[in-house]
Structures are given as structure tokens and as C-alpha cells.
Scaffold this motif. Structure first.
Motif: not given
Lengths: 405, 378
Positions: B81-96
Motif C-alpha cells: 500500500e505504501n509503495l502504491e500510494l507513493a507511486m500515485r503521488g499521495a505522498y508527494d508532500m513528504l521531504s523524505a
């Protein structure tokens, strides 16, 4: 060594028989016996005359002789999930039943574990320590995402070697013999170098070996890395296979080597014969594998940090960049036509980067990479028919790449 | 329930159920950068001291369009889920993001993330030691934490002094104390705090400024204590595992009059049950919190005290039984289960093992099993 010259294969068989018989004899005469993870720093334990046996090796032997399922089912009956490493499940079954037809090992007095090959093994040995109520010496080898190992992590591993030496002095009541340690390190390095030189003979085209031979010889590299008798075998292997190269012999007497491949991952031990025959049918020979490579550890003798870096530097403890570079280099050095990756249901550390490794290696080398589903010891997780279909398609793809069509 | 208690519970539940909006609002309000913290342990105090917001990343339900290209079907659902959501841009606000190497799936997820997302959202690797009880292990971790501190200050562009870290540690320690108090109070208020509310109050901590969370939780605890204790005919259970989600699972407990009287969940009590050692520098306290943690399957422990701990949790909280919430494909949990099972059985404590997929949407099979377990325990 008898005066009659043995072949490498005969010597291999003799050594493995001696290894297992020796373990039982050691136990009977009161010598401490330890169960050890396959890439534990055996040098330290050799110094204290602790007889090491390797449940992973035994698991492979039990798998190859098709006896794993009953032990696996025993472990699953206790609540162990079928998702767990099948070597662990075989061993949990054996630890309870304490007998098998394939290869018996004595019950241990001590447990030794290093997580440089995976983290699951840490949990496996933690459970053994709890169930068998035995001391466990555990070497934590930190993972390196980056290409370079950090000084802090190497130092941590070296410090653990020192801790283990103190634990063993207390366990055995004997002081640590520095001189003997140096000698064992020298033998281990000599064996590591010889093992690599044997593996490199497969760079010859055709290779004098078929990869399945190395799956078998590897067992001695696990158990004899720090022993002089290992040196004898690896020298014999080198001479024998060099002679085959001189006389133009390939991996098989009745078939030519048509395709040269890397095999990534552990063998499917219960289906060794099926996988061997299928590959041979298409003229596919395994010429390299990180599985072969992993036991050839070399470092600066007398330098604990260097030894720590070697034990903490295995490919399974590294990131994708390291893995891809290793495979790409081997494709070139061993003139490979493709790569076969075993998606081993037992082994998350070997599986969970395969898709990305496949894409990158294919892109960089222009060679096909195929992934098949299987398991190292659980016979229920592999289908010979599916393997055949996949290999057939892989051979056709390699053919197209070779002919450029 | 009084109005103030109701308002606090509503506020925390809303935050916990809307992580993305909560985090974006928090970032706007504070102007701070956010660092995603993968399960199970991170370095929140260091991130906080560097003037950034540590945000929990315990997955969220989604369809898999991208993650299947990196992780196979038999991988942990939270990591997928974490990988999927990141690849969909859901975590774009994170700096790391911080990812530890405590299990093989973490290692490989870290490697995949670094390869596919590293340019956009870099990984700060956390190589916690497993030999954490020895002085060498603790010293290694302190040195490792210092290098992580350097990396975080590069991202935040704010120097972290030992005094800054001590201030952050004080806030985190106070919040952990408040969380321990809250989970103890839950047992006296089974009507006001059901299984899901208990979970959401704890979960909100991952998406709030920790100082603000501490203040809110202290208020809640004070409000609860001011009310008379509640008497209800409930089945008391202890939960153990990584996570008791999705929420449908907790609804099933409530439907069957079950209340959680204690937990050994990675997302919940394992985060706050181990207090820092007093009298040490904050960086040493961080290291010793890892060293002192017991009963966590992700951390090597030769004595394997988890089974004993579960027995004590059940007895001390007068629980009727234990539910082992086994996250599918989580090998550290799967190795622990047979040992815990045998110890619970020997102690005569009933237990139910249920396998959960964090991405599951259907709970009908679980409904029957939980219902049956509740009936047995009554």
C-alpha cells in the motif's frame, strides 16, 4: 587421504559423509556441537573446537532426498505458517522428531546465527534457542542500501566478533588462541580464493561444469570453509575441471552447451533432477550464480575489521544497485545468454527485488531474464510442468536474441 | 459522555480517519516539512528536533496498479500500500521517508523505494541493531543515530543541538506517558471508548504535532477521570500483532461486545510502553528505548518474552482472552505465533488467531470466527 587418487566427486561424497558421521561422533565423545547459520563466522568457532553442523545444508539434503514434506507438515501442525522459510520448517520438524532417513545431525549444545543472508534466520534461531533452551550466539550484520559499507556498521560487526570470543571463552572454559585463529583465517581465505578460481573456470566456453555440479559441491564450501581438507578438494576440482577445458569437454557428455545462463537463487532441492533434465533438454547450462559466490569469503588475515566487512558484505545484505551490477558483470564475464531467477516462495530477501532487478538487467545487458515460481525445500510450491513451459519459452527467446530474429 | 469528551474524541477520530487532509493542514499551519515514518520504529524525536513533522505511514486501502510491479502477491499488504500510494503521488508532500531494516520485507521495500522513488522522496535508512542489549549494540546505535541526525539536518536545513533534542524527547516522553494512561483508563470507560475509538485516539498521534497531541490527550484523560467509571457487560480482550486494521475488524469486536483492555500492537502500545531511561542524554535515551523494548517480534530477543508478556497483560487486565491479529505474510509475527500459542495454552488463556490483510474489504469469515470466540469467552 588414501593413495588411490579420488575424483573430485568421490572426494565430495566422502567429505560430506565424514562431516555428518563426524558430527555424531563428536557429540558422542562430548565435544560441543553447534547448529549454525550457513554464513556464520566459522573461523571463531573452529578455534574453540566446536563442531559446526548446518541445518540449511541438512535441509537441502532432506529436500533433495524428498523427505522434507513430513517434517514441514509437522512444523505446520505446531502453528508455523506455510509462508515461512521451508528450511526453517524442515528444521523445526527435525528438532522435534530428531530422525530422518536422509541425513541425521546431532542435537546441538549451542546455536550460532548470522543474519547476513536474511532476517528470517534470526527468528528461526531465536525460536530454537527458546524451544531447546540453549545459548545462542548471534551476529547482527546490518544491511547496506548504499554501494559502500559504512565504517560504523563494519565496526559493529567486528565488535560482535569480540563479544562472541568472550562468550565462547566462558562457554568452553578455554582462552582464545590468537595463533590458531590466524591459521584458520589463512585456510578460510585460501579456500575462498580456490573456490572462486573454480567458479571462474565456468567463464570458459563451453563451461567444463554444469551448474548443478556446483549446487552439490557448494555443500562442502558451507561445512569445510575453514578446514584444510576443503583445500584439498578445491585444488582437485580446479585441476580436474582445467583438464576438461584442455580437452575441450563441456558440461555434458551427450549434449552441447547451447545457452549459458545465470541461475539466481537457491536450487529447488526436491526437484533437482526435474530442473536439471529440463534445462539440459534445451542445452541450457548454469555458469554463474550468487548462490555459488556467497561462500567464497576473502579478507585480510589478522584484520578483524576486514573480516567483519566480508561477513557484512554479502549480496543479500545489499541494495538493488549492488545486485544489478553483480549480475550485469557476470552476464559479460561469463558470456551469458540470459538469466533465470528462482522466485523462491521461502525467501523474501531473494524475491522482493526480483521484478526491478529483472527490468534493469534486461535493459542494461539486452539479455532475457525469466522468473519462475518454486521453493527450495517445500515440494508443494513447485510445478515441473509450469517450469518446463517457462523454460521452453525462455529458450525460444534466447534463440531469437542469439540469431537476432 | 459529556460534551467536551465527545468533542475531543470527534476531533482525534477525524484526524485519524483523514490522514492526508490532516497532514496537509498541519503543514500549511506550521510551515514545516514532513517526514514519512514507515512502521514499526522511527526517529520521531530527531525529526521533531530538526523542526519537521514525523508522519506515520501505516498504509491505507487502495487498488494495486503499480506496487505489483515491485512486490509479489505474498508481500506484506502495508508495504504494498505504501509503495502504491507513493507511486500515485499521495505522498508527494513528504521531504523524505524513514525505513528500517528490521525485517526482510522492510529491506526490500527500502531498496525498491530508493530505486523507483528515491529521487523524489529520498529514503533515510534506519539500521537499528538487533544485538541491542550489549554495550557494543547500544554504542553502535548512538553513532548511527548521530549520522541520521546529520542527514535530517541536511533535509531541514536546521541545526539540531542536544538541547533541542532534549526538548523533543521531553514532549515525546510526556505523550508516551499520556498514552499509557489513556489505554489504562479505557478499561474503566468501556461505553465511552469502544475498540475503534481507542484505536483512533492512538492513531491520531501519527498525524498531529506531538505537542498539540499531548495537550489534547491530557485533556481527554482529565475529562475521562472526572466522569464516574462505567459498568458494562463486555468481553475483555487483549490484542497482539502489528496492527488491528482495517476498521471493519474493530467494528466486529464492538458488534460482539468486545472491548480491548490491553494491546501488544506495533502501531499502538509497542510505540509507547517502553519509557526512556532517566538521567541520560536524549540521544542515549533514544538508543536505550530500542534496547529496552521487550516482546517485539521485530527486535531480536533470545528469551522471547512475548508469550509471558501476553499472559501478564491478560491477567493484569482481567481479560477473557487474547486475539492474535496476524498480518498476513509478516514472518516475524508468524515465527512468534507457535511459541505464544503454546505458552497461552499452557497458562489456560483462550486465544483466537486471525489472519488479516490490511487491504481486505470483506470480513464475513472473520465475523463468524470472532462471534464464536466471543460466545466461548462469555
Amino acid at each position: 587421504m588414501s593413495e588411490t587418487k579420488l575424483t573430485a566427486k568421490a572426494l565430495l561424497n566422502q567429505m560430506m559423509t565424514e562431516h555428518y558421521q563426524g558430527a555424531i561422533a563428536a557429540k558422542e565423545k562430548g565435544q560441543p556441537v553447534a547448529w549454525a547459520a550457513s554464513v556464520s563466522p566459522q573461523e571463531i568457532f573452529e578455534v574453540f573446537d566446536i563442531y559446526l553442523v548446518y541445518p540449511e545444508n541438512q535441509g537441502a539434503a532432506i529436500g533433495a532426498r524428498r523427505e522434507s514434506q513430513k517434517l514441514i507438515e509437522h512444523a505446520e501442525g505446531k502453528g508455523y505458517s506455510s509462508d515461512l522459510c521451508s528450511y526453517a520448517r524442515v528444521n523445526f520438524g527435525y528438532a522435534d522428531i530428531r530422525h530422518c532417513e536422509a541425513e541425521n545431525i546431532p542435537m546441538p549444545d549451542l546455536l550460532i546465527c548470522a543474519n547476513n543472508i536474511c532476517t528470517e534466520i534470526m527468528k528461526w534461531y531465536e525460536n530454537l534457542a527458546k524451544e531447546l533452551k540453549l545459548p545462542l550466539i548471534f551476529f547482527d550484520c546490518p544491511y547496506s542500501l548504499e554501494m559502500d559499507q559504512t565504517e560504523n556498521r563494519v565496526r559493529y560487526v567486528a565488535d560482535q566478533f569480540q563479544d562472541a570470543i568472550r562468550q565462547l571463552e566462558a562457554f568452553t572454559g578455554k582462552p582464545f588462541d590468537e595463533e590458531k585463529f590466524r591459521k584458520v583465517q589463512e585456510i578460510s581465505n585460501e579456500n575462498g580464493r580456490l573456490w572462486h578460481s573454480v567458479i571462474r573456470l565456468c567463464q570458459n566456453k563451453p563451461s567444463p561444469l554444469n551448474g548443478f555440479d556446483l549446487f552439490n559441491y557448494m555443500a562442502t564450501m558451507v561445512v569445510n570453509r575453514g578446514k584444510e581438507k576443503g583445500t584439498e578438494l578445491y585444488k582437485l576440482m580446479y585441476d580436474e575441471f582445467s583438464a576438461k577445458i584442455q580437452s575441450g569437454q563441456g558440461p555434458w557428455k551427450d549434449r552441447e552447451e547451447r545457452f549459458r545462463v545465470i541461475w539466481e537463487g537457491i536450487a529447488c532441492w526436491p526437484y533437482l533432477s526435474d530442473t536439471f533434465k529440463t534445462l539440459k533438454r534445451y542445452g541450457i547450462n548454469i555458469v554463474a550464480s550468487s548462490y555459488f559466490d556467497g561462500w567464497g569469503l576473502t579478507y585480510e588475515v589478522g584484520n578483524l575489521r576486514s573480516m567483519a566487512a566480508a561477513y557484512d558484505g554479502l549480496h543479500l545484505d545489499r541494495g538493488i544497485e549492488f545486485k544489478v551490477r553483480q549480475l550485469v558483470d557476470w552476464v559479460r564475464q561469463y558470456q551469458c545468454d540470459g538469466v533465470i531467477i528462482h522466485s523462491n516462495r521461502s525467501c523474501k530477501i531473494m524475491d522482493f527485488w526480483n521484478y526491478e532487478v529483472q527490468r534493469q538487467v534486461e535493459k542494461i545487458t539486452g539479455k532475457p531474464v525469466v522468473i519462475f515460481d518454486g521453493d527450495q525445500t517445500d515440494p508443494r510450491a513447485f510445478s515441473p510442468a509450469q517450469f518446463e513451459t517457462r523454460i521452453q519459452a525462455f529458450a525460444e527467446t534466447m534463440e531469437q536474441y542469439t540469431t537476432g530474429s | 459522555m459529556n460534551k467536551k469528551t465527545d468533542a475531543i474524541l470527534r476531533k482525534l477520530s477525524e484526524i485519524a480517519q483523514n490522514p492526508k487532509q490532516s497532514v496537509l493542514a498541519l503543514m500549511r499551519r506550521t510551515g514545516k516539512k514532513a517526514i514519512g515514518c514507515f512502521p514499526v520504529y522511527s526517529v520521531e524525536e530527531l525529526i521533531h528536533a530538526a523542526g519537521m513533522l514525523p508522519i506515520g505511514m501505516w498504509g491505507a486501502q487502495t487498488d494495486f496498479l503499480h506496487a505489483d510491479k515491485y512486490l509479489p502477491a505474498f508481500a506484506c499488504s502495508i508495504m504494498k500500500e505504501n509503495l502504491e500510494l507513493a507511486m500515485r503521488g499521495a505522498y508527494d508532500m513528504l521531504s523524505a521517508v524513514t525505513i528500517s531494516s528490521l525485517c526482510d520485507t522492510f529491506k526490500c521495500t527500502m531498496a525498491n523505494w530508493h530505486t523507483v522513488l528515491g529521487d523524489k522522496i529520498p529514503v533515510v535508512p534506519l539500521m537499528f541493531p538487533h544485538n541491542r542489549k550489549t554495550q557494543n549494540g547500544v554504542d553502535y546505535l548512538i553513532r548511527e543515530l548521530r549520522s541520521i541526525q546529520t542527514r535530517l539536518t541536511e533535509i531541514s536545513q536546521k541545526t539540531v543541538t542536544d538541547a533541542d533534542l532534549a526538548d523533543s524527547m521531553a514532549i515525546y516522553e510526556a505523550s508516551r506517558q499520556a498514552l499509557r494512561e489513556f489505554v489504562a483508563l479505557c478499561n474503566d470507560y468501556p461505553v465511552t471508548v469502544d475498540a475503534k475509538i481507542r484505536h483512533l485516539v492512538i492513531k491520531a498521534s501519527y498525524f498531529m504535532d506531538r505537542g498539540e497531541y499531548l495537550e489534547t490527550l491530557n485533556e481527554l484523560n482529565a475529562e475521562l477521570k472526572a466522569q464516574p467509571k462505567e459498568d458494562a457487560d463486555v468481553v475483555k480482550v487483549v490484542l497482539t500483532g502489528i496492527i488491528a486494521e482495517p476498521d471493519g475488524l474493530l467494528n466486529l469486536l464492538t458488534d460482539n461486545r468486545m472491548r480491548v483492555v490491553a494491546d501488544d500492537l506495533a502501531q499502538e502500545s509497542r510505540q509507547f510502553r517502553t519509557p526512556a531511561r532517566p538521567g541520560l542524554r536524549a540521544i542515549e535515551q533514544m538508543a536505550y528505548r530500542i534496547s529496552d523494548q521487550v516482546g517485539c517480534p521485530l527486535l531480536f530477543e533470545e528469551q522471547k518474552s512475548r508469550g509471558r508478556m501476553l499472559i501478564d497483560l491478560a491477567k493484569n487486565n482481567k481479560a477473557h482472552g487474547v486475539i492474535v491479529v496476524l498480518l498476513k505474510f509478516c514472518d516475524p509475527e508468524e515465527y512468534d505465533y507457535p511459541i505464544c500459542k503454546a505458552e497461552l495454552e499452557a497458562a489456560g488463556i483462550p486465544h483466537l488467531m486471525i489472519e488479516i490483510d490490511h487491504n481486505a474489504k470483506n470480513f464475513e469469515t472473520l465475523r463468524t470466527r470472532i462471534q464464536s470466540f466471543a460466545e466461548i469467552l462469555q
